[in-house]
Design a protein around this motif. Structure first.
Motif, short mmCIF file in Angstrom:
data_model
loop_
_atom_site.label_atom_id
_atom_site.label_comp_id
_atom_site.label_asym_id
_atom_site.label_seq_id
_atom_site.Cartn_x
_atom_site.Cartn_y
_atom_site.Cartn_z
N LEU A 36 -96.83 -15.91 -43.76
CA LEU A 36 -95.99 -16.48 -42.70
C LEU A 36 -95.78 -15.52 -41.53
CD1 LEU A 36 -93.24 -18.18 -44.91
CD2 LEU A 36 -95.29 -19.21 -43.90
N ASP A 37 -96.02 -14.24 -41.76
CA ASP A 37 -95.78 -13.23 -40.73
C ASP A 37 -96.79 -12.09 -40.89
OD1 ASP A 37 -94.88 -11.15 -39.11
OD2 ASP A 37 -92.79 -11.37 -39.69
N PRO A 38 -97.78 -12.00 -39.98
CA PRO A 38 -98.79 -10.93 -40.10
C PRO A 38 -98.19 -9.53 -40.12
CG PRO A 38 -99.41 -12.53 -38.41
CD PRO A 38 -98.02 -12.87 -38.85
N GLY A 39 -97.03 -9.36 -39.50
CA GLY A 39 -96.36 -8.06 -39.52
C GLY A 39 -95.95 -7.64 -40.92
N LEU A 40 -95.61 -8.63 -41.75
CA LEU A 40 -95.22 -8.33 -43.13
C LEU A 40 -96.42 -7.86 -43.95
CD1 LEU A 40 -92.69 -11.21 -43.84
CD2 LEU A 40 -92.20 -8.80 -43.40
N ARG A 41 -97.62 -8.42 -43.66
CA ARG A 41 -98.82 -7.94 -44.36
C ARG A 41 -99.11 -6.50 -43.98
NH1 ARG A 41 -103.09 -9.99 -47.33
NH2 ARG A 41 -102.49 -12.14 -46.93
N THR A 42 -98.95 -6.18 -42.70
CA THR A 42 -99.13 -4.80 -42.24
C THR A 42 -98.14 -3.88 -42.95
OG1 THR A 42 -99.92 -5.59 -40.11
CG2 THR A 42 -99.14 -3.31 -40.21
N GLN A 43 -96.88 -4.32 -43.03
CA GLN A 43 -95.85 -3.54 -43.73
C GLN A 43 -96.24 -3.32 -45.19
OE1 GLN A 43 -92.30 -5.53 -45.29
NE2 GLN A 43 -91.11 -4.23 -43.90
N MET A 44 -96.74 -4.38 -45.85
CA MET A 44 -97.15 -4.29 -47.25
C MET A 44 -98.27 -3.26 -47.40
SD MET A 44 -99.01 -7.13 -49.66
CE MET A 44 -100.62 -6.87 -48.89
N MET A 45 -99.27 -3.33 -46.50
CA MET A 45 -100.40 -2.41 -46.60
C MET A 45 -99.97 -0.96 -46.39
SD MET A 45 -103.38 -4.89 -44.91
CE MET A 45 -103.67 -3.73 -43.66
N GLU A 46 -99.05 -0.74 -45.47
CA GLU A 46 -98.54 0.62 -45.23
C GLU A 46 -97.74 1.10 -46.43
OE1 GLU A 46 -96.37 0.23 -41.58
OE2 GLU A 46 -98.19 0.23 -40.36
#
Length: 84
Positions: A37-47
């Motif tokens: 739902l939010d590409p920023g959350l995937r980035t956060q998860m990967m970091e």
């Protein structure tokens, strides 16, 4: 019981399996973070995890990993103690 946080998507069979296993072990509530739902959350998860795939599961502050990691912990008898 420790707080369980899981990075998920809507159509992830491993996410569903992880939720079923956790509920079978007595987890009442799972905080889901929907990375679809939010590409920023995937980035956060990967970091945070160093991984790109879902689910990514935290029990308390401990990064368990994905479904296979969760199932392996359960098979080794280490999941229930981690859940507290």
């Amino acid at each position: 019981m420790q707080t369980v946080t899981m990075y998920t998507t809507a159509v992830c069979p491993y996410c569903l399996r992880a939720k079923q296993l956790l509920k079978a072990r007595g987890v009442q509530a799972i905080e889901e973070i929907r990375v679809d739902l939010d590409p920023g959350l995937r980035t956060q998860m990967m970091e945070r995890t160093g991984r790109r795939t879902v689910p990514q599961i935290y029990i308390g502050s401990t990064h368990v990993g994905g479904y296979d990691d969760l199932a392996a912990l359960d098979a080794q008898g280490q999941l229930l103690p981690l859940l507290g």
